[in-house]
Design an enzyme around this catalytic site. Structure first.
Site, PDB file in Angstrom:
ATOM      1  CB  CYS A 134      39.857  83.440  24.725  1.00  0.00           C
ATOM      2  SG  CYS A 134      40.572  84.685  25.828  1.00  0.00           S
ATOM      3  CD  GLU A 140      37.646  80.074  28.556  1.00  0.00           C
ATOM      4  OE1 GLU A 140      36.392  80.116  28.680  1.00  0.00           O
ATOM      5  OE2 GLU A 140      38.225  80.303  27.496  1.00  0.00           O
TER       6      GLU A 140
END
Length: 222
Positions: free
Chosen positions: A2, A103
């Site tokens: 992340c 992402e």
């Protein structure tokens, strides 16, 4: 992993949802990046407290705070054994507040960014750990986001996802008296996919210098 996330709700809404004390003003964040300050929640054993922390964990034993840029994430599978993370995992856990994360999917035309959110658009909490580093001019409090394998929503974009904690686990995670490693490890799992969704966003998010609401607007198509 992340590497970027968002937190756009007002502080009063966050306090009502996560039940913590915090006395600073906040502004909507549309592109939170490593090295920046973030809002985390800790517990002193009696109440929850909001605290500003730098994203990128600096272990208490480190000689240079720049090591934090390499430690924005901690793999949940090995967190209890890694020297950089094991002490924090056992004693200094936190909630890292968010309402979405980004992402990038590899395609023939380059990497395409996606934003992942809850279907009900409510904020949520990443599982985090924190440390205080005292070798600089003043103490520095830093944190990292724990990651795990993907769920059905995230797996076609990335093979890792941040650990998102269900609300009923907050007390267990934050309790500094809870040091049962096996019980804590049971919380490190992919979040239920049926409660999440994703959508493509503009490549403007690629630059951490960009920080506007346009970044979270859905793209009509890839």
């Amino acid at each position: 992993m992340c590497g970027r996330f968002t937190l756009t709700d007002e502080i009063v809404q966050l306090q009502a949802y996560f039940d913590f004390d915090y006395y600073e003003e906040t502004t909507p964040r549309y592109n939170i990046a490593p090295g920046q300050n973030i809002l985390a929640v800790v517990s002193d054993g009696r109440k929850r407290i909001g605290q500003d922390m730098k994203w990128g964990l600096v272990p208490y034993w480190a000689d240079d705070e720049k090591i934090g840029y390499k430690m924005i994430n901690a793999r949940g599978e090995t967190i209890e054994s890694k020297p950089s993370f094991k002490h924090g995992f056992k004693r200094r856990r936190c909630l890292i507040l968010a309402d979405g994360f980004y992402e990038w999917k590899k395609t023939e035309d380059g990497k395409k960014p996606f934003r992942f959110v809850m279907k009900d658009r409510k904020p949520f909490a990443f599982a985090g750990i924190w440390e205080t580093w005292s070798k600089g001019e003043k103490p520095l409090t830093t944190c990292t986001i724990i990651t795990t394998g993907p769920n059905e929503v995230t797996k076609d974009v990335h093979d890792r996802m941040p650990v998102i904690l269900p609300p009923h686990t907050y007390e267990t995670w934050l309790d500094p008296r809870q040091q049962n490693i096996e019980a804590l490890k049971e919380l490190i799992t992919p979040y239920p996919a049926d409660e999440m969704e994703k959508y493509p966003v503009s490549t403007l998010v690629n630059s951490a210098k960009n920080e506007t609401s346009d970044l979270i607007a859905p793209m009509n198509s890839l």
